[in-house]
Design an enzyme around this catalytic site. Structure first.
Site, PDB file in Angstrom:
ATOM      1  N   HIS A 196       0.947  -1.238  -0.005  1.00  0.00           N
ATOM      2  CA  HIS A 196      -0.068   0.030   0.152  1.00  0.00           C
ATOM      3  C   HIS A 196       0.912   1.120  -0.106  1.00  0.00           C
ATOM      4  O   HIS A 196       0.530   2.110  -0.438  1.00  0.00           O
ATOM      5  CB  HIS A 196      -0.882   0.037   1.163  1.00  0.00           C
ATOM      6  CG  HIS A 196      -2.153  -0.905   0.551  1.00  0.00           C
ATOM      7  ND1 HIS A 196      -3.066  -1.281   1.555  1.00  0.00           N
ATOM      8  CD2 HIS A 196      -2.590  -1.123  -0.552  1.00  0.00           C
ATOM      9  CE1 HIS A 196      -4.110  -1.961   1.095  1.00  0.00           C
ATOM     10  NE2 HIS A 196      -3.869  -1.764  -0.141  1.00  0.00           N
ATOM     11  N   GLU A 440     -12.822  -9.362 -26.530  1.00  0.00           N
ATOM     12  CA  GLU A 440     -11.643  -9.812 -25.784  1.00  0.00           C
ATOM     13  C   GLU A 440     -11.152 -11.102 -26.050  1.00  0.00           C
ATOM     14  O   GLU A 440      -9.936 -11.620 -25.895  1.00  0.00           O
ATOM     15  CB  GLU A 440     -11.821  -9.723 -24.227  1.00  0.00           C
ATOM     16  CG  GLU A 440     -12.284  -8.227 -23.879  1.00  0.00           C
ATOM     17  CD  GLU A 440     -12.529  -8.153 -22.312  1.00  0.00           C
ATOM     18  OE1 GLU A 440     -11.839  -7.678 -21.600  1.00  0.00           O
ATOM     19  OE2 GLU A 440     -13.714  -8.711 -22.002  1.00  0.00           O
ATOM     20  N   ASP A 464      -7.016  -8.434 -22.056  1.00  0.00           N
ATOM     21  CA  ASP A 464      -7.310  -9.821 -22.040  1.00  0.00           C
ATOM     22  C   ASP A 464      -7.227 -10.066 -23.611  1.00  0.00           C
ATOM     23  O   ASP A 464      -6.755 -11.295 -23.678  1.00  0.00           O
ATOM     24  CB  ASP A 464      -9.092 -10.021 -21.649  1.00  0.00           C
ATOM     25  CG  ASP A 464      -9.386 -10.140 -20.283  1.00  0.00           C
ATOM     26  OD1 ASP A 464      -8.479 -10.989 -19.771  1.00  0.00           O
ATOM     27  OD2 ASP A 464     -10.182  -9.434 -19.710  1.00  0.00           O
ATOM     28  N   CYS A 511     -10.308   0.158 -24.637  1.00  0.00           N
ATOM     29  CA  CYS A 511     -10.217   0.524 -22.943  1.00  0.00           C
ATOM     30  C   CYS A 511      -9.176  -0.188 -22.469  1.00  0.00           C
ATOM     31  O   CYS A 511      -9.132   0.087 -21.019  1.00  0.00           O
ATOM     32  CB  CYS A 511     -11.655   0.473 -22.627  1.00  0.00           C
ATOM     33  SG  CYS A 511     -11.974  -1.107 -22.414  1.00  0.00           S
TER      34      CYS A 511
HETATM   35  C1  PEP Z   1      -9.273  -5.423 -20.668  1.00  0.00           C
HETATM   36  O1  PEP Z   1      -9.223  -6.620 -20.977  1.00  0.00           O
HETATM   37  O2  PEP Z   1      -8.607  -4.875 -21.742  1.00  0.00           O
HETATM   38  C2  PEP Z   1     -10.066  -4.560 -20.032  1.00  0.00           C
HETATM   39  C3  PEP Z   1     -10.118  -3.245 -20.108  1.00  0.00           C
HETATM   40  O3  PEP Z   1     -10.946  -5.233 -18.879  1.00  0.00           O
HETATM   41  P1  PEP Z   1     -10.361  -5.718 -17.486  1.00  0.00           P
HETATM   42  O4  PEP Z   1      -8.665  -5.085 -17.488  1.00  0.00           O
HETATM   43  O5  PEP Z   1     -11.155  -4.966 -16.557  1.00  0.00           O
HETATM   44  O6  PEP Z   1     -10.379  -7.271 -17.771  1.00  0.00           O
HETATM   45 MG    MG Z   2     -10.872  -7.787 -19.727  1.00  0.00          MG
END
Ligand code: PEP
Ligand code: MG
Length: 581
Positions: A196, A440, A464, A511
């Protein structure tokens, strides 16, 4: 002579200043007997100490800049929640009552019981929780000893701008108190990259090197230190060459930050005049504030797991309250709410999932939408809350880990059911709520031509997608070298996604972490991406690269690179940079 020490560089930045050593006297916790007539007073003394600790943490959290320090805020909030934990309180009070002992000792006994349970579990998450509970208990014990809240920081000047503090370790509350005094940097003897203290330091922007063994005996009070928080190095009494080098690095960093500030209100347009959308990823309200401050065009990924990780499954009104406050804060800019993505790397300890979730290969198992569709009644609660939030501003619904058309159809039919119910109940919602899928799964990416017709938008989850495309676990350091966006196979997959989306006029964003990594910005633009969503702290850095990129030239360079596999002498990212000059 210069002495160089190494540790974990956990919060980037260069700090140059005077060394201040913190020598902490550990509290001595002893057992004292009390008589039955003193029990109620002892319990009251304990409750007052808890209240004083809570007050101190709340004040620290309240004084912290909400936008700039989201993870630091969260850690303090976690500690406040632990103080409120009724089991710890009840057990401590019971222990005082039954064993007729002082509150400090009762608390210590409870702590040891919890820690010994945790020691049997080989789990990083649990270990961190153990560290948290220890720190919270230490804070309460300090209050019981009527200790001044800053006792550990005694003798440290009020203004610390040119001071580097060296300690054995630092609790989140101590670290935030040092931050408030403007500390230049911190070095600790204990603590790793996931502690932390590391998260707090990085979130607060305090350069930090942790886990420097015997730092307090090797460094001398008052000597000049240079701390390189990126590389994890500490130099004591640096010679002129080192000093000059780091002064230049510091000046360069300052110039970089000033340059970023200047583009805050400028559009994210490329040199060849193409407008790029920059959205933010967010989870807690602090990140929403940060997104607004960074000028995000909206929230491209609002993760909802935190609602389910911190306690039992939240009911519809609790979910609605969170979504509604996020949509209202965004004030007309879109909020993309992702439905629950539990399983694999995101498993709450509080939910009692049955065996199949914890199978040998969880990333390929019952996670995300697969898990949600297993319990559609529970899932519909979330869909209803998302729909109801859309009555308060622009909301989009994003579903993680979509693999096939059947899943999309099931989500659509649950949404239809939820719409019918809400209409019947006279509750407001957006009848055209856009439904999107996270891309993904590689097979879903390749089948976008079929799936895309049933979707209103897509968002590529590169975190992913890469792990599945490259068969490299995203959290396994041993295969981290394989986890690479620049793999020609991944590039072709991504190119396919954006070409298909373009052909179908399907809005497409990314994202995953790659969207916020400025090293990859030109590559993603060349692949066809025009809509990024990233952690809010990265927005200006990415915008700066976009404003310095001719997308046409970058695209041509990528095509050349991909079309001639024998000519890969120049690394791809360098070839893209070279195309700009
Ligand atoms: C991803 O897989 O790129 C994503 C944004 O989702 P998470 O990282 O929450 O699995
Ligand atoms: Mg993901």
């Amino acid at each position: 002579m210069t002495l160089a020490l190494a540790g974990h560089g956990v919060a980037r930045g260069i700090a140059i200043g005077r060394c201040h050593l913190v020598i902490r006297n550990e509290l001595e916790i002893g057992e004292h007997r009390i008589v039955a007539s003193e029990v109620e007073d002892e319990i009251r003394r304990y409750q007052d100490a808890v209240e004083a600790a809570r007050k101190q943490l709340r004040e620290l959290a309240g004084r912290m800049d909400r936008g700039a320090a989201a993870p630091a805020q969260e850690i303090l909030q976690t500690h406040i929640m632990m103080l409120d934990d009724s089991t710890l309180q009840r057990n401590t009070e019971e222990h005082i009552r039954k064993e007729l002992c002082n509150a400090e000792w009762a608390l210590q006994t409870q702590l040891e019981a919890v820690l010994s349970e945790f020691r049997n579990l080989d789990d990083e998450y649990i270990r961190t929780r153990g560290e948290d509970i220890g720190q919270v208990v230490r804070l309460v014990q300090g209050k019981l000893a009527a200790e001044d809240s800053d006792r550990h920081l005694e003798g440290i000047p009020d203004r610390l701008a040119d001071t580097l503090v060296i300690a054995s370790d630092l609790t989140p509350s101590e670290l935030s108190a040092l931050f408030e005094r403007g500390v230049g940097g911190i070095v600790t003897e204990h603590g790793g990259p996931h502690s932390h203290a590391a998260i707090m330091a990085s979130s607060l922007g305090v350069p930090a090197v942790l886990g420097v063994r015997r730092a307090r005996s090797l460094l001398r009070e008052g000597e000049t230190l240079i701390l390189d928080g990126g590389k994890g190095l500490v130099y004591a009494s640096p010679d002129n060459t080192i000093r000059k080098h780091y002064q230049e690095v510091q000046a360069e960093t300052r110039r970089f930050r000033e340059a970023l500030e200047k583009i805050r209100d400028l559009p994210a347009s490329s040199l060849d005049g193409r407008r790029v959308v920059l959205m933010a990823n967010a989870e807690r309200s602090t990140e929403i504030d940060q997104a607004i401050q960074s000028g995000a065009d909206g929230i491209g990924l609002y993760r909802t797991e935190f609602l389910f990780m911190d306690g039992g499954p939240p009911d519809e009104s609790e979910q609605l309250a969170h979504y509604r406050s996020a949509v209202e804060a965004m004030d007309g800019r879109p909020l993309t709410i992702r439905t629950l993505d539990l399983g694999a790397d995101k498993l709450p300890e509080v939910l009692d999932f049955s065996e199949p979730v914890r199978n040998a290969n969880p990333a390929l198992g019952l996670r995300a939408i697969r898990l949600c569709l297993r319990d559609s009644a529970q899932f519909k609660i979330q869909l209803r809350a998302i729909l109801r939030a859309s009555g308060h501003g622009p909301v989009r619904c994003l579903v993680p880990m979509i693999t096939n058309l059947e899943e999309i159809t099931k989500v659509r039919s649950l949404l239809d059911e939820a719409r019918a119910e809400l209409t019947h109940e006279g509750l407001a919602f957006d009848h055209d709520l856009p439904l999107g899928a996270m891309i993904e799964v590689p097979a879903a990416a390749l089948a976008l031509g079929e799936l895309g017709r049933h979707l209103d938008f897509i968002s590529v989850g590169t975190n992913d997608l890469l792990q599945y495309a490259l068969a490299a676990d995203r959290v396994d350091e041993q295969v981290a070298h394989l986890y690479e966006l620049q793999h020609p196979g991944v590039l072709r997959l991504m190119q396919h996604i954006f070409r298909e989306a373009g052909r179908m006029k399907l809005p497409a964003s990314v994202c995953g972490e790659a969207a916020g990594d400025r090293r990859y910005t030109r590559l993603l633009l060349a692949l066809g991406l025009r809509d990024f969503s990233m952690s809010p702290g990265k927005l200006l850095e990415v915008k700066q690269v976009i404003r310095n990129t001719d997308i046409g030239r970058a695209t041509a360079a990528l095509t050349r690179w991909l079309s001639d596999p024998t000519d890969h002498q120049t690394p791809l990212l360098e070839a893209l940079d070279a195309s700009q000059t």
